[in-house]
Scaffold this motif. Structure first.
Motif, PDB file in Angstrom:
ATOM      1  N   GLN A 209      21.704  26.926 -59.470  1.00 23.76           N
ATOM      2  CA  GLN A 209      22.957  26.913 -58.718  1.00 23.76           C
ATOM      3  C   GLN A 209      23.916  25.860 -59.258  1.00 23.76           C
ATOM      4  O   GLN A 209      25.140  26.024 -59.180  1.00 23.76           O
ATOM      5  CB  GLN A 209      22.669  26.668 -57.234  1.00 23.76           C
ATOM      6  CG  GLN A 209      21.897  27.789 -56.549  1.00 23.76           C
ATOM      7  CD  GLN A 209      22.644  29.116 -56.585  1.00 23.76           C
ATOM      8  OE1 GLN A 209      23.861  29.163 -56.431  1.00 23.76           O
ATOM      9  NE2 GLN A 209      21.914  30.204 -56.790  1.00 23.76           N
ATOM     10  N   SER A 210      23.387  24.786 -59.851  1.00 21.33           N
ATOM     11  CA  SER A 210      24.238  23.754 -60.441  1.00 21.33           C
ATOM     12  C   SER A 210      25.005  24.290 -61.632  1.00 21.33           C
ATOM     13  O   SER A 210      26.193  23.994 -61.808  1.00 21.33           O
ATOM     14  CB  SER A 210      23.395  22.543 -60.884  1.00 21.33           C
ATOM     15  OG  SER A 210      22.836  21.880 -59.782  1.00 21.33           O
ATOM     16  N   ILE A 211      24.332  25.090 -62.469  1.00 22.69           N
ATOM     17  CA  ILE A 211      25.021  25.627 -63.636  1.00 22.69           C
ATOM     18  C   ILE A 211      26.098  26.620 -63.220  1.00 22.69           C
ATOM     19  O   ILE A 211      27.158  26.702 -63.836  1.00 22.69           O
ATOM     20  CB  ILE A 211      24.019  26.280 -64.615  1.00 22.69           C
ATOM     21  CG1 ILE A 211      24.679  26.536 -65.980  1.00 22.69           C
ATOM     22  CG2 ILE A 211      23.467  27.578 -64.074  1.00 22.69           C
ATOM     23  CD1 ILE A 211      25.075  25.313 -66.726  1.00 22.69           C
ATOM     24  N   PHE A 212      25.854  27.346 -62.123  1.00 19.65           N
ATOM     25  CA  PHE A 212      26.887  28.262 -61.631  1.00 19.65           C
ATOM     26  C   PHE A 212      28.103  27.485 -61.136  1.00 19.65           C
ATOM     27  O   PHE A 212      29.248  27.851 -61.432  1.00 19.65           O
ATOM     28  CB  PHE A 212      26.340  29.133 -60.499  1.00 19.65           C
ATOM     29  CG  PHE A 212      25.263  30.087 -60.926  1.00 19.65           C
ATOM     30  CD1 PHE A 212      25.230  30.592 -62.209  1.00 19.65           C
ATOM     31  CD2 PHE A 212      24.269  30.491 -60.040  1.00 19.65           C
ATOM     32  CE1 PHE A 212      24.234  31.484 -62.614  1.00 19.65           C
ATOM     33  CE2 PHE A 212      23.278  31.377 -60.426  1.00 19.65           C
ATOM     34  CZ  PHE A 212      23.254  31.873 -61.716  1.00 19.65           C
ATOM     35  N   LEU A 213      27.852  26.405 -60.392  1.00 18.31           N
ATOM     36  CA  LEU A 213      28.963  25.617 -59.856  1.00 18.31           C
ATOM     37  C   LEU A 213      29.699  24.890 -60.979  1.00 18.31           C
ATOM     38  O   LEU A 213      30.932  24.784 -60.960  1.00 18.31           O
ATOM     39  CB  LEU A 213      28.452  24.614 -58.820  1.00 18.31           C
ATOM     40  CG  LEU A 213      29.530  23.818 -58.081  1.00 18.31           C
ATOM     41  CD1 LEU A 213      30.499  24.757 -57.362  1.00 18.31           C
ATOM     42  CD2 LEU A 213      28.897  22.854 -57.076  1.00 18.31           C
ATOM     43  N   GLN A 214      28.949  24.393 -61.964  1.00 21.36           N
ATOM     44  CA  GLN A 214      29.587  23.742 -63.106  1.00 21.36           C
ATOM     45  C   GLN A 214      30.449  24.750 -63.864  1.00 21.36           C
ATOM     46  O   GLN A 214      31.544  24.426 -64.329  1.00 21.36           O
ATOM     47  CB  GLN A 214      28.533  23.139 -64.032  1.00 21.36           C
ATOM     48  CG  GLN A 214      29.107  22.254 -65.126  1.00 21.36           C
ATOM     49  CD  GLN A 214      29.702  23.016 -66.276  1.00 21.36           C
ATOM     50  OE1 GLN A 214      29.257  24.115 -66.583  1.00 21.36           O
ATOM     51  NE2 GLN A 214      30.719  22.451 -66.922  1.00 21.36           N
ATOM     52  N   HIS A 215      29.940  25.964 -63.984  1.00 20.64           N
ATOM     53  CA  HIS A 215      30.700  27.023 -64.641  1.00 20.64           C
ATOM     54  C   HIS A 215      32.011  27.264 -63.905  1.00 20.64           C
ATOM     55  O   HIS A 215      33.067  27.427 -64.537  1.00 20.64           O
ATOM     56  CB  HIS A 215      29.846  28.299 -64.663  1.00 20.64           C
ATOM     57  CG  HIS A 215      30.510  29.475 -65.283  1.00 20.64           C
ATOM     58  ND1 HIS A 215      30.944  30.550 -64.544  1.00 20.64           N
ATOM     59  CD2 HIS A 215      30.817  29.763 -66.570  1.00 20.64           C
ATOM     60  CE1 HIS A 215      31.487  31.437 -65.352  1.00 20.64           C
ATOM     61  NE2 HIS A 215      31.431  31.003 -66.584  1.00 20.64           N
ATOM     62  N   ASP A 216      31.964  27.256 -62.584  1.00 18.23           N
ATOM     63  CA  ASP A 216      33.188  27.406 -61.796  1.00 18.23           C
ATOM     64  C   ASP A 216      34.150  26.247 -62.057  1.00 18.23           C
ATOM     65  O   ASP A 216      35.346  26.450 -62.251  1.00 18.23           O
ATOM     66  CB  ASP A 216      32.865  27.453 -60.306  1.00 18.23           C
ATOM     67  CG  ASP A 216      32.052  28.675 -59.911  1.00 18.23           C
ATOM     68  OD1 ASP A 216      32.217  29.724 -60.565  1.00 18.23           O
ATOM     69  OD2 ASP A 216      31.243  28.576 -58.980  1.00 18.23           O
TER      70      ASP A 216
END
Length: 479
Positions: A209-216
């Motif tokens: 979920q961190s990589i998804f939020l960082q991607h955002d």
């Protein structure tokens, strides 16, 4: 009427408006001006009078397509970005990939706040296209370009680029809760096997979920102040993920601006370990290159590709980038990732055990992230530079996975890759709302809009590797 009903109705009206407007106007788009906002064009005209701008042809502009001499066109204006490329926040290669080309749509797609970036554009302005020149290169579908730009203006009017920050706050809170639970578990129950397995699961979900939020955060401007945006990215990518933010941005932005295009998209430059697409396998086969047994590359994908991508390859490339570019800020932030883990888990697992925990979680994360990121690209068109319009390039190089709450959550809405690549600065909670309009535009211009079930998409990665292997085999053994 619900919000969704209202937006769906707006979408139908917008598409009808698009078609009616084109029929009513019945004018060629080759002489159109100002595809971006009226405000941006007006501001540019105020700074440099029209009479002092030199006029250029596409033939002249195309000659300035080298790293030492880079021109590009935005809204019919010609810019010399040769020196600016060295300071470009997205990396110099992003600009070089569009040197000598029209960059109107990619410029609008990649910049969430025009009022910030246009001040950097003004000093670079050297001229404009001659009146007789079309707005885009002649090999592009001018009507499709105009339709796509009209669609974007429609979506802006519908506030589809406005983020719901409650959504992202809850996403961030989810990550912090998972990390805290993992820490409390080990402090309360110790380091037994069952506890370690449960902790690893919590950290795995947190990392994904961190990589998804960082991607955002890399695509959206959460704060008005750019320094706060920069700080947030450092926290999410370097502190929570342990990777260089500068390296990630350079790689990821290149992928977005030239998706699935050799050799400009770093995400598909995986040879000689793997051969993907239709071009590289034939090239390697004809040259009798056999670094591995490519007929079994789908097996190597599981034995080598999945285990090493995140825990080994990403970390090595990140460290190399920080060292050679002397990114001291990134080094400090990445160090904080390991310091935090040693403080939280070191007293129970020791240094070696903590490192084993970190990279065990990264190994599991790698398996999931490879499938999620590659399912939308490897099975799609992979080509050399064709200089197609932005819409066609992104639609042909990406595909979607069917929507469901589970698919949205476990993929971070990367199951809407078509919409994400067309509108990178759009908050992901709006993708499903704009998808019908994108699908309609694809149908109008005869472009495929590919959407498939999740497991089928995973399987297509392996099928694509086998297809490429067969192309290599046929070229390699031909007499």
């Amino acid at each position: 009427m619900t919000l969704e009903d209202k937006q769906a109705g707006n979408g139908r009206k917008s598409q009808q408006y698009l078609d009616e407007k084109q029929q009513a106007n019945a004018k060629p788009v080759t002489t159109g001006r100002g595809e971006d906002s009226v405000k941006q064009e007006a501001d540019e005209k105020c700074d440099i009078p029209r009479k002092v701008l030199k006029l250029y042809s596409w033939q002249e502009i195309r000659r300035h397509n080298h790293e030492a001499d880079q021109w590009l066109v935005i809204n019919r204006k010609v810019y010399d970005v040769t020196e600016w490329a060295k300071r470009h926040p997205g990396g110099h290669k992003v600009l070089n990939h569009y040197a000598g080309e029209d960059a109107t749509d990619v410029f609008r797609a990649m910049h969430p706040k025009l009022d910030i970036v246009k001040k950097y554009l003004k000093p670079l302005l050297i001229g404009e296209l001659a009146p007789e020149e079309p707005s885009q290169e002649r090999n592009k579908n001018a009507q499709l370009v105009e339709d796509f730009q009209e669609l974007r203006r429609t979506l802006e009017a519908m506030n589809m680029f406005k983020a719901n920050w409650v959504f992202f706050f809850l996403h961030f809170a989810q990550i912090l809760i998972l990390e805290t639970l993992a820490w409390l578990m080990v402090w309360y129950f110790g380091n037994g096997w069952l506890v370690t397995i449960f902790i690893s699961f919590l950290l795995l979900i947190s990392q994904i979920q961190s990589i998804f939020l960082q991607h955002d955060s890399g695509h959206l401007s959460v704060f008005t102040n750019s320094k706060w945006n920069h700080l947030m990215q450092k926290f999410l990518m370097s502190h929570l993920k342990g990777l260089s933010t500068k390296w990630w941005n350079s790689q990821h932005f290149q992928h977005h601006v030239k998706t699935n295009i050799y050799p400009k998209d770093p995400d598909i430059n995986v040879s000689p370990l793997f051969l993907i697409g239709d071009i590289k396998p034939v090239k390697y086969g004809k040259k009798k290159i056999k670094c591995i047994d490519y007929e079994k590359q789908h097996l190597y994908f599981y034995l080598v590709g999945i285990p090493v991508l995140v825990p080994l390859y990403f970390n090595i490339k990140s460290i190399q980038s920080m060292y050679f570019q002397r990114c001291w800020a990134d080094i400090a932030w990445v160090s904080s990732f390991y310091i935090r883990h040693f403080i939280m888990f070191g007293p129970f697992y020791g240094i070696f055990g903590t490192l084993l925990l970190i990279y065990g979680v990264k190994f599991l994360e790698s398996a999931w992230m490879i499938h999620v990121t590659q399912m939308s690209h490897i099975p799609m068109k992979i080509s050399t530079e064709e200089n197609q319009d932005w819409f066609s390039t992104q639609v042909l190089a990406t595909c979607n996975v069917e929507q469901s709450f589970f698919n949205d959550w476990v993929t971070g809405h990367l199951n809407f890759q078509i919409e994400h690549h067309l509108f990178p600065t759009m908050p992901r909670h709006n993708y499903h709302k704009v998808a019908p309009l994108v699908r309609s535009l694809c149908a109008k211009h005869g472009l495929p809009y590919v959407s498939k079930p999740l497991l089928e998409a995973f399987g297509d990665v392996i099928r694509a590797l086998k297809k490429s292997a067969a192309l290599w085999r046929d070229a390699y053994y031909e007499t």
